[in-house]
Design a protein around this motif. Structure first.
Motif, PDB file in Angstrom:
ATOM      1  N   UNK A 245      -6.774   4.556  -3.717  1.00 45.70           N
ATOM      2  CA  UNK A 245      -5.839   3.448  -3.527  1.00 45.70           C
ATOM      3  C   UNK A 245      -6.478   2.100  -3.861  1.00 45.70           C
ATOM      4  N   UNK A 246      -5.600   1.065  -4.021  1.00 45.64           N
ATOM      5  CA  UNK A 246      -6.069  -0.285  -4.298  1.00 45.64           C
ATOM      6  C   UNK A 246      -6.451  -1.043  -3.027  1.00 45.64           C
ATOM      7  N   UNK A 247      -6.207  -0.457  -1.877  1.00 48.02           N
ATOM      8  CA  UNK A 247      -6.611  -1.043  -0.612  1.00 48.02           C
ATOM      9  C   UNK A 247      -6.986   0.054   0.364  1.00 48.02           C
ATOM     10  N   UNK A 248      -7.738  -0.306   1.409  1.00 46.87           N
ATOM     11  CA  UNK A 248      -8.196   0.693   2.370  1.00 46.87           C
ATOM     12  C   UNK A 248      -7.182   0.854   3.496  1.00 46.87           C
ATOM     13  N   UNK A 249      -5.948   1.085   3.126  1.00 45.54           N
ATOM     14  CA  UNK A 249      -4.847   1.353   4.043  1.00 45.54           C
ATOM     15  C   UNK A 249      -4.014   2.492   3.467  1.00 45.54           C
ATOM     16  N   UNK A 250      -3.403   3.280   4.358  1.00 48.47           N
ATOM     17  CA  UNK A 250      -2.621   4.412   3.866  1.00 48.47           C
ATOM     18  C   UNK A 250      -1.325   3.992   3.190  1.00 48.47           C
ATOM     19  N   UNK A 251      -0.924   2.710   3.355  1.00 53.95           N
ATOM     20  CA  UNK A 251       0.270   2.220   2.652  1.00 53.95           C
ATOM     21  C   UNK A 251      -0.072   1.388   1.424  1.00 53.95           C
ATOM     22  N   UNK A 252      -1.364   1.357   1.043  1.00 50.12           N
ATOM     23  CA  UNK A 252      -1.771   0.619  -0.158  1.00 50.12           C
ATOM     24  C   UNK A 252      -1.342   1.380  -1.406  1.00 50.12           C
TER      25      UNK A 252
END
Length: 308
Positions: A245-252
């Motif tokens: 992903x582009x961020x360290x969140x599961x919604x990224x």
């Protein structure tokens, strides 16, 4: 009155800027809090030498919106007042996609620093994500008849402005080049760029805190959204399919799904929100993020692969 424009980034040919149909050129300046278009000054100067109206845009990376606004203005401060300012709000490489307050915070900070309200570029289907900016900002909507509409002729189709009520601009092609029509004349363009008609007085902020590189000599640091990262170089080999992903969140936003057996080189790790994350360095100062297992009470509880 109307105007026609093109928009360009580092990979764009100068021929796009020189296209005689284009009365204006909008140049990518920055992205996130680390990337600066290496051709920005050249593309800006070329457009100016051809007598075209100009604009500059920042591509949202989804980090701290105030810091991204400061990074944008710090890099284009000498051009403020000479061209319109734009926030490019898209899903790709944007970890805040779906956050309906991010753009509002960004445009407020740009206005505080420059007294200019930026235009917001967004696809028609997600106008709701930036609707709370409608009272202050114009909107530049992307909607194409097809990806092979290689023409300056406008397609016959309806385009919504959502809460903004009226379109400031409409990007109607994105295949061979990005063509747009703007519903204003050159004087209107200049008013958006410099609403006071005077030399801009920029309140230059201190350099924004960068969430990506770790401070020199430190083994751990906290990023702009409060997550603690630890420096560590290594590789992770997955034993199952995992989303990068582009961020360290599961919604990224997802870069791609890595199959079992994928080897990812990483330079840092973090335990937060129930997962163990690693950070993958990528091109142009960007990073990918991979959940490598589950965590609880600050400890790893499961692994989805092997570390080296």
């Amino acid at each position: 009155m109307t105007m026609y424009t093109v928009d360009v980034y580092s990979g764009s040919s100068d021929d796009i800027i020189r296209d005689p149909h284009a009365e204006g050129v909008i140049v990518k300046a920055t992205q996130g809090m680390t990337y600066v278009n290496p051709k920005c000054n050249h593309q800006w100067d070329l457009a100016g030498s051809l007598g075209k109206k100009r604009g500059l845009y920042h591509y949202a990376g989804g980090g701290n919106p105030v810091s991204e606004a400061q990074f944008f203005i710090n890099n284009i401060k000498n051009y403020v007042g000479q061209g319109i300012l734009i926030l490019d709000w898209e899903a790709y490489q944007n970890s805040a996609w779906g956050n309906a307050n991010w753009a509002r915070q960004f445009v407020d900070e740009v206005h505080r620093l420059t007294n200019v309200w930026p235009i917001i570029y967004v696809q028609e289907s997600v106008l709701w994500q930036v609707a709370n900016c409608a009272n202050d900002c114009g909107v530049w909507v992307a909607k194409y008849a097809s990806m092979t509409w290689y023409s300056w002729t406008l397609p016959q189709m309806n385009v919504s402005a959502g809460a903004f009520k009226v379109l400031t601009g409409w990007q109607y092609t994105g295949g061979d080049m990005d063509r747009s029509i703007w519903y204003l004349d050159e004087a209107g363009w200049d008013r958006l760029a410099n609403p006071n008609g005077t030399k801009a007085k920029i309140k230059v902020p201190a350099p924004a805190t960068q969430p990506a590189p770790k401070p020199q000599g430190e083994a751990a640091w906290t990023d702009s959204i409060g997550d603690t990262w630890h420096s560590e170089s290594g590789t992770f080999t997955s034993n199952t399919a995992i989303n990068l992903r582009w961020g360290a969140k599961t919604n990224s936003s997802v870069i791609g799904t890595l199959p079992a057996g994928s080897v990812v080189r990483y330079d840092a790790w973090s335990l937060h929100n129930g997962f163990v994350w690693v950070r993958q360095p990528r091109a142009n100062g960007q990073y990918g993020y991979l959940a490598t297992g589950e965590a609880s009470n600050g400890k790893r509880t499961s692994y989805w692969g092997a570390f080296k």
